[in-house]
Motif scaffolding. Structure first.
Motif, mmCIF file in Angstrom:
data_model
loop_
_atom_site.group_PDB
_atom_site.id
_atom_site.type_symbol
_atom_site.label_atom_id
_atom_site.label_comp_id
_atom_site.label_asym_id
_atom_site.label_seq_id
_atom_site.Cartn_x
_atom_site.Cartn_y
_atom_site.Cartn_z
ATOM 1 N N ALA A 30 0.856 -1.183 0.000
ATOM 2 C CA ALA A 30 0.000 0.000 0.000
ATOM 3 C C ALA A 30 0.891 1.232 0.000
ATOM 4 O O ALA A 30 1.810 1.349 0.819
ATOM 5 C CB ALA A 30 -0.914 0.010 1.222
ATOM 6 N N VAL A 31 0.627 2.142 -0.930
ATOM 7 C CA VAL A 31 1.395 3.379 -1.058
ATOM 8 C C VAL A 31 0.472 4.552 -0.748
ATOM 9 O O VAL A 31 -0.596 4.677 -1.353
ATOM 10 C CB VAL A 31 1.971 3.519 -2.479
ATOM 11 C CG1 VAL A 31 2.640 4.886 -2.665
ATOM 12 C CG2 VAL A 31 2.954 2.393 -2.776
ATOM 13 N N ARG A 32 0.875 5.365 0.246
ATOM 14 C CA ARG A 32 0.141 6.606 0.481
ATOM 15 C C ARG A 32 0.574 7.589 -0.601
ATOM 16 O O ARG A 32 1.748 7.945 -0.701
ATOM 17 C CB ARG A 32 0.423 7.179 1.863
ATOM 18 C CG ARG A 32 -0.413 8.445 2.141
ATOM 19 C CD ARG A 32 -0.283 8.926 3.560
ATOM 20 N NE ARG A 32 -0.756 7.946 4.528
ATOM 21 C CZ ARG A 32 -2.030 7.691 4.794
ATOM 22 N NH1 ARG A 32 -2.979 8.359 4.144
ATOM 23 N NH2 ARG A 32 -2.367 6.790 5.695
ATOM 24 N N VAL A 33 -0.371 8.000 -1.416
ATOM 25 C CA VAL A 33 -0.057 8.784 -2.601
ATOM 26 C C VAL A 33 0.321 10.206 -2.213
ATOM 27 O O VAL A 33 -0.434 10.906 -1.536
ATOM 28 C CB VAL A 33 -1.246 8.798 -3.577
ATOM 29 C CG1 VAL A 33 -0.950 9.679 -4.781
ATOM 30 C CG2 VAL A 33 -1.584 7.369 -4.029
ATOM 31 N N THR A 34 1.505 10.616 -2.642
ATOM 32 C CA THR A 34 1.902 12.018 -2.510
ATOM 33 C C THR A 34 1.268 12.831 -3.626
ATOM 34 O O THR A 34 0.663 13.873 -3.395
ATOM 35 C CB THR A 34 3.437 12.156 -2.586
ATOM 36 O OG1 THR A 34 4.027 11.394 -1.544
ATOM 37 C CG2 THR A 34 3.854 13.608 -2.465
ATOM 38 N N ALA A 35 1.406 12.343 -4.855
ATOM 39 C CA ALA A 35 0.846 13.019 -6.021
ATOM 40 C C ALA A 35 0.803 12.033 -7.176
ATOM 41 O O ALA A 35 1.570 11.076 -7.224
ATOM 42 C CB ALA A 35 1.680 14.242 -6.397
ATOM 43 N N THR A 36 -0.099 12.299 -8.102
ATOM 44 C CA THR A 36 -0.188 11.518 -9.334
ATOM 45 C C THR A 36 -0.317 12.491 -10.494
ATOM 46 O O THR A 36 -1.179 13.382 -10.475
ATOM 47 C CB THR A 36 -1.386 10.562 -9.311
ATOM 48 O OG1 THR A 36 -1.233 9.655 -8.211
ATOM 49 C CG2 THR A 36 -1.482 9.759 -10.594
ATOM 50 N N VAL A 301 6.871 20.610 -13.436
ATOM 51 C CA VAL A 301 5.666 20.509 -12.601
ATOM 52 C C VAL A 301 5.124 21.919 -12.421
ATOM 53 O O VAL A 301 5.680 22.721 -11.678
ATOM 54 C CB VAL A 301 5.973 19.868 -11.238
ATOM 55 C CG1 VAL A 301 4.696 19.771 -10.397
ATOM 56 C CG2 VAL A 301 6.593 18.494 -11.423
ATOM 57 N N THR A 302 4.041 22.221 -13.129
ATOM 58 C CA THR A 302 3.560 23.599 -13.185
ATOM 59 C C THR A 302 2.275 23.845 -12.403
ATOM 60 O O THR A 302 1.746 24.946 -12.427
ATOM 61 C CB THR A 302 3.351 24.020 -14.649
ATOM 62 O OG1 THR A 302 2.541 23.051 -15.314
ATOM 63 C CG2 THR A 302 4.680 24.127 -15.370
ATOM 64 N N GLY A 303 1.766 22.835 -11.717
ATOM 65 C CA GLY A 303 0.570 23.063 -10.914
ATOM 66 C C GLY A 303 0.127 21.821 -10.192
ATOM 67 O O GLY A 303 0.519 20.709 -10.548
ATOM 68 N N GLN A 304 -0.670 22.022 -9.145
ATOM 69 C CA GLN A 304 -1.245 20.901 -8.410
ATOM 70 C C GLN A 304 -2.694 21.207 -8.103
ATOM 71 O O GLN A 304 -3.082 22.362 -7.917
ATOM 72 C CB GLN A 304 -0.459 20.630 -7.134
ATOM 73 C CG GLN A 304 -0.413 21.787 -6.146
ATOM 74 C CD GLN A 304 0.292 21.404 -4.856
ATOM 75 O OE1 GLN A 304 -0.188 20.557 -4.120
ATOM 76 N NE2 GLN A 304 1.418 22.031 -4.589
ATOM 77 N N VAL A 305 -3.523 20.159 -8.094
ATOM 78 C CA VAL A 305 -4.948 20.327 -7.829
ATOM 79 C C VAL A 305 -5.405 19.225 -6.882
ATOM 80 O O VAL A 305 -4.837 18.138 -6.851
ATOM 81 C CB VAL A 305 -5.786 20.249 -9.126
ATOM 82 C CG1 VAL A 305 -5.415 21.372 -10.082
ATOM 83 C CG2 VAL A 305 -5.627 18.897 -9.808
ATOM 84 N N VAL A 326 -0.265 17.999 -11.310
ATOM 85 C CA VAL A 326 -0.349 16.803 -10.479
ATOM 86 C C VAL A 326 -1.590 16.884 -9.599
ATOM 87 O O VAL A 326 -1.999 17.959 -9.162
ATOM 88 C CB VAL A 326 0.912 16.611 -9.610
ATOM 89 C CG1 VAL A 326 2.140 16.452 -10.495
ATOM 90 C CG2 VAL A 326 1.105 17.758 -8.626
ATOM 91 N N VAL A 327 -2.186 15.732 -9.375
ATOM 92 C CA VAL A 327 -3.334 15.610 -8.480
ATOM 93 C C VAL A 327 -2.813 15.198 -7.114
ATOM 94 O O VAL A 327 -2.113 14.183 -6.983
ATOM 95 C CB VAL A 327 -4.337 14.570 -9.010
ATOM 96 C CG1 VAL A 327 -5.481 14.374 -8.023
ATOM 97 C CG2 VAL A 327 -4.865 14.995 -10.376
ATOM 98 N N VAL A 328 -3.125 16.008 -6.100
ATOM 99 C CA VAL A 328 -2.629 15.783 -4.745
ATOM 100 C C VAL A 328 -3.820 15.449 -3.848
ATOM 101 O O VAL A 328 -4.627 16.328 -3.541
ATOM 102 C CB VAL A 328 -1.883 17.022 -4.210
ATOM 103 C CG1 VAL A 328 -1.393 16.787 -2.792
ATOM 104 C CG2 VAL A 328 -0.718 17.372 -5.129
#
Length: 340
Positions: A30-36, A301-305, A326-328
Motif C-alpha cells: 500500500a502506497v500513500r499517494v503524494t501526487a499523481t 511541474v507547473t501546478g497541483q490540484v 499533479v493531483v494531490v
C-alpha cells in the motif's frame, strides 16, 4: 477514501466518489499517494479513446510512500519514497513477458485503466512495481519518473539518438520536454517545435539548451524526429522535417485514426520506431538519469490540484495549459506548485 473514478462513457463518466481501500495481500504494497501526474492518456480514458474497465480509479503517474506490505519479506520497503510502474499484472508466460517485454503482454492490466490507480489517497499494487526514489528528490517531481521511463523506452531500447545528431521534437508538453532533455544528454543538437500558444512551454525548453521554433520545419534536415504531441498536423511536419535515411519516433498517442503521408517512409527510407509504456530496463535507465541529475524535473511541474478539481485539470491538459499538473489527494504539508 475519496477517489477519481471512471464509471461510464465520456467525461461525465468521471466522478469523485468514495471507494474502499483494497486489501494488502502477500506480494502487494500500500502506497500513500503524494501526487499523481495528469497525463494525456488520462484525457484519452476520459473520452473513451483508450481502453479501460469501469469502474476504475484513474491515474498512473504515481509517487508516494510505502505504508503497508502484505508480507514480512517485503518489510524493507516500509517508509521508502517510491514511484510505481503502471502494470498491475501481466500473464508472465507469453512470449513477450518471457522476453522481458511485459509492456506488450496481451493480458496486461494497468493501473488507472483496468486496476485502481493513483487518483486516491492510497493505491495498492504489487511490490514488483515499486522503484525507490532518491531522498533528495522533491516530493512532486517523482510523478515524472514514469513518463521519463516511457521516453527512455522510446529512445534507448533500441538507441535511436546518437551524439551529434540533429533532433527535432514536435510538441513541447511534458513528454516533449523529457524527450528533448534525454536527447540532449545523449549529445544531440535539439530543436523543439510548437505552436504560437506554446510560447511559455518553449521558453522552458530553451532554458535546457534546446533551440525553439513555432515555424513549420520542412527542410528534411533532421537525423531524428521525435513526435510527442499526438497531433496529426505535427506528425505530417515531422515526416517532412526528417532527413533521407533518418529516424522517426512516435511518442505521442493520437487516440484516434489519423491520415499522414506515409509514403514519405518509403521515399526517404525512414526507420520508424516507437515504444509502448515502459519496461524494467527503461525504468532502470530513467532512474539512473534522475540520480545522475542528467534531467531536470522541477520546472516541468507547473501546478497541483485536489481530487475534486480533476475535471478542470483534465480540460486544462486538453487546452495545453502548463506542462505537468499533479493531483494531490488529502493533505500534504510542504508541497508547493511551480510555474513555467
Amino acid at each position: 477514501m475519496p477517489a477519481v473514478v471512471k464509471i461510464g462513457p465520456g467525461p461525465d463518466g468521471v466522478i469523485v466518489t468514495e471507494v474502499a481501500v483494497p486489501e494488502v495481500l502477500p506480494g502487494l504494497a500500500a502506497v500513500r499517494v503524494t501526487a499523481t501526474g495528469l497525463c494525456g492518456t488520462d484525457v484519452h480514458v476520459a473520452h473513451d479513446e483508450y481502453g479501460y474497465e469501469a469502474p476504475v480509479v484513474m491515474g498512473h503517474e504515481i509517487t508516494g510512500t510505502v505504508i503497508e506490505v502484505g508480507g514480512e519479506a517485503d518489510a524493507d520497503w516500509l517508509g521508502r519514497p517510491v514511484a510505481c510502474e503502471t502494470y498491475f499484472s501481466t500473464c508472465e508466460t507469453c512470449r513477450w513477458c518471457r522476453a522481458g517485454r511485459r509492456n506488450l503482454c496481451p493480458q496486461r492490466r494497468s493501473l488507472g485503466s483496468y486496476e485502481h490507480g493513483g487518483f486516491a489517497e492510497i493505491v495498492v499494487l504489487p511490490v514488483l512495481n515499486l522503484h525507490e526514489l532518491p531522498q533528495w528528490l522533491d516530493p512532486l517531481e517523482g510523478v515524472l519518473a514514469e513518463p521519463l521511463a516511457c521516453v527512455t523506452q522510446c529512445l534507448l531500447d533500441p538507441p535511436v539518438v546518437q551524439a551529434g545528431d540533429r533532433v527535432l521534437v514536435t510538441g513541447p508538453g511534458a513528454m516533449g520536454q523529457l524527450a528533448a532533455q534525454v536527447a540532449g544528454a545523449l549529445g544531440a543538437a535539439v530543436t523543439v517545435s510548437g505552436l504560437d500558444r506554446d510560447a511559455r512551454r518553449l521558453e522552458v525548453a530553451g532554458r535546457f539548451g534546446a533551440t525553439t521554433t513555432t515555424s513549420p520545419l520542412i527542410d528534411g534536415s533532421f537525423d531524428v524526429v521525435l513526435e510527442c504531441s499526438g497531433s496529426e498536423a505535427a506528425a505530417e511536419v515531422a515526416l517532412a522535417a526528417v532527413a533521407r535515411g533518418g529516424r522517426y519516433v512516435q511518442i505521442g498517442i493520437f487516440g484516434r485514426p489519423v491520415t499522414v503521408p506515409i509514403d514519405q517512409i518509403l521515399f526517404k527510407e525512414l526507420t520508424v520506431t516507437s515504444g509502448f509504456a515502459s519496461t524494467a530496463t527503461s525504468w532502470r535507465r530513467a532512474l539512473r538519469m534522475i540520480e545522475a541529475k542528467q534531467v531536470t524535473l522541477g520546472p516541468l511541474v507547473t501546478g497541483q490540484v485536489p481530487l475534486e478539481d480533476v475535471h478542470a485539470a483534465l480540460e486544462a491538459v486538453e487546452r495545453g495549459d502548463g506542462l505537468k499538473t499533479v493531483v494531490v489527494p488529502g493533505r500534504h504539508d510542504g508541497l508547493v506548485s511551480t510555474s513555467a
